[in-house]
Design an enzyme around this catalytic site. Structure first.
Site, short mmCIF file in Angstrom:
data_model
loop_
_atom_site.label_atom_id
_atom_site.label_comp_id
_atom_site.label_asym_id
_atom_site.label_seq_id
_atom_site.Cartn_x
_atom_site.Cartn_y
_atom_site.Cartn_z
N GLY A 15 -16.52 16.75 64.31
CA GLY A 15 -17.26 18.65 65.08
C GLY A 15 -16.79 19.20 65.54
N ARG A 19 -21.77 24.93 70.66
CA ARG A 19 -22.26 25.05 71.77
C ARG A 19 -22.16 25.51 72.59
NH1 ARG A 19 -27.60 21.55 69.77
NH2 ARG A 19 -24.95 20.24 68.62
N ASN A 178 -32.58 7.99 68.61
CA ASN A 178 -31.42 7.66 68.43
C ASN A 178 -30.17 8.71 68.71
OD1 ASN A 178 -29.07 7.24 66.89
ND2 ASN A 178 -29.38 8.58 65.47
N TYR A 395 15.78 28.53 98.95
CA TYR A 395 16.52 30.25 98.08
C TYR A 395 16.92 30.86 98.10
CZ TYR A 395 15.47 32.01 93.38
OH TYR A 395 14.66 32.44 92.18
N SER A 413 11.58 27.73 117.95
CA SER A 413 9.92 28.26 117.69
C SER A 413 11.10 28.92 116.43
CB SER A 413 9.36 29.44 118.19
OG SER A 413 8.13 27.94 118.90
#
Ligand code: UD1
Ligand code: CA
Length: 482
Positions: A15, A19, A178, A395, A413
């Site tokens: 199906g 909906r 059912n 990179y 740091s």
């Protein structure tokens, strides 16, 4: 159990699911990390059927490709036009070829809450009662849209299933419906399907008509009533999709809690079926656990963690973190506010702190990356400390390169490690350094401009400013003290 092993399970998934209002076929929508049809297949698999057939139709290339991934053992039958559930089952049986002796179980592809346990019970009732067909039914609060179970007033035996659209007002008042799940005698099913007609309001071959046909031919028709009507709910729209997700999620969390996991707020905790937990894990509110995520004994996750395919070691703490494809070692700490991308491996008692992003990074035992840093394509040894606000510059605009930092290092740091570069064991680097050359073990690397102070600059260039006055006072004060 194997005594009840069915000859085949036929899953109806042809199906369209109009909906859902979706470009994705209905049965491929996901709840808790598995497609709707995937859930149905998992429950069906518990019956260990000799054959598993999925009837596909709408968007069948997409559905078939998905099935090849999640249920490689399943066969597919094509129902080119959706002429009804009876027609669909006929296509399924045709795919199986020669007539099927033994039990054929039919399930719909859009009932993800159905359990293997319920299917086993249906199958057992079917065999024990010697039925030609046994339908799984449930009493529901609102039966609108469902096929109604019509029973003989005197004997209580099921006589027919009447579709909502074809039902009389009295039949519409029936609340037993059912589920769309059946166990059939294969040979009788095949024979009865040939007699199913299309003279109903939808002009379709209804599978449900098989019940009346078999009963009229003198065969036993039975019913198995599901204990929990929510289990058989079919998903037709996205409201029902969210309700089913909630129910399944609750089931998964209940199982986890009963196995010794503390879930502080089940309402805001979401898990996939594939997530696993050890004892004494604590999950804080707002946490989402996906894929192959595993939480080891006594670890604590959240609040607000989203972990996908991530392993959290025993006693580790992961707070306000997004992680994917990561491994957090035992007793390690992560977050708050960390982003662990694929290939992150944090060793025992290591730390990835606040506003830290990592990717393809192996960080050794006891090593800390506490604050505001990016660690990409790196190997860091044991018991090293990476200074705040450092970037592993991986990179070059074209390719990614690797950085290695040894064990027991102390990097300053605001360092840039321009890969490829290696910092040896026990080395230090000065704050603000841009490390472009390898640092030998035990050295201090300083890679920054020298500081020079231009005295009296403010008084000359910014006379009369607040800064100039503050400086003047400071100079006067220290003169008086001295
Ligand atoms: C069906 C039952 C109804 C039951 C309800 C339970 C029939 C005639 N009706 O109604 O009694 O209460 O399920 O949810 O059986 N499908 C196909 N090919 C088709 C038609 C349907 O494969 O030609 C599949 C659908 O993909 C779906 C399932 O069968 O998985 C049920 O179809 P659906 O249209 O949802 O049936 P309902 O009208 O809900
Ligand atoms: Ca339905």
């Amino acid at each position: 159990m194997s005594a009840n092993r069915p000859a085949a399970v036929v899953v109806l998934a042809a199906g369209e699911g109009t909906r859902m209002k979706s470009a994705t076929p209905k049965v491929l929508h996901d709840i808790c990390g598995r497609s709707l049809v995937g859930h149905v297949l998992a429950a069906s698999g518990e019956l260990e059927p000799e054959n598993l057939v999925v009837v596909v139709g709408h968007a069948r290339e997409q559905v078939t490709a998905h099935l090849a991934e999640v249920a490689p053992g399943a066969r597919t039958a094509v129902q080119a036009e959706q002429n009804g559930t009876g027609h669909a089952v006929r296509m399924g049986l045709e795919e199986l070829g020669v007539s099927v002796d033994g039990t054929v179980v039919v399930v719909c592809g859009d009932t993800p809450l159905l359990t293997g346990e319920t299917l086993r019970r249906l199958s057992a009732t079917h065999s024990a009662d010697g039925n030609a067909v046994t339908v799984l039914t449930a009493e529901v609060p609102d039966a609108t849209g469902y096929g109604r179970i019509v029973r003989d007033e005197a004997s209580g035996a099921v006589t027919a299933i009447v579709e909502h659209k074809d039902a009389s007002p009295e039949q519409r008042a029936i609340r037993e419906i059912n589920s769309g799940v059946f166990a059939f005698d294969g040979a009788l099913l095949a024979g009865a399907l040939k007699k199913v007609r299309t003279d109903n309001s939808q002009g379709e071959e209804y599978l449900t008509d098989v019940l009346g046909i078999l009963r009229e031919a003198g065969h036993r028709v039975g019913a198995s009533v599901a204990g929990d009507h929510r289990e058989i709910a079919g998903i037709n729209n996205r409201v029902q999709l969210s309700q089913a997700r909630r129910i399944l999620n609750d089931r998964l969390l209940t199982a986890a809690m009963l196995s010794g996991v503390t879930v502080v707020d089940p309402a805001t905790t979401w898990v996939d079926v594939s997530v696993t937990f050890e004892q004494d894990v604590v999950v804080h509110p707002g946490t989402q656990l996906h894929g192959a995520t595993h939480l080891a004994e006594g670890c604590e996750v959240g609040p607000n963690a989203r972990l996908t395919d991530t392993l959290v070691g025993a006693g580790a703490r992961v707070d306000n973190t997004v992680a994917s494809g990561a491994e957090v070692g035992p007793e390690a700490t992560v977050g708050p506010y960390a982003y662990l991308r694929p290939g992150t491996r944090l060793g025992r008692k290591g730390k990835i702190g606040t506003y830290v992003e990592t990717k393809n990074a192996s960080i050794g035992e006891g090593t800390k990356v506490p604050h505001l840093s990016y660690v990409g394509d790196a190997t860091i040894g044991e018991f090293s400390n990476i200074g705040a606000a450092s970037v592993f510059v991986n990179y070059d605009g074209q390719d990614k390169h690797h950085t290695t930092v040894g064990s027991h290092c102390r990097t300053g740091s605001d360092n840039m490690f321009v890969a490829p570069v290696t910092v040896g064991d026990g080395a230090y680097t000065a704050a603000g350094s841009v490390i472009t050359k390898d640092v030998p073990p035990g050295s201090l690397a300083v890679a920054r401009g020298q500081q020079r102070n231009i005295e009296g600059w403010v008084a000359r260039k910014r006379p009369g400013s607040a800064a100039a006055k503050a400086a003047e006072e400071a100079v006067r004060g220290s003169a008086e003290e001295g």
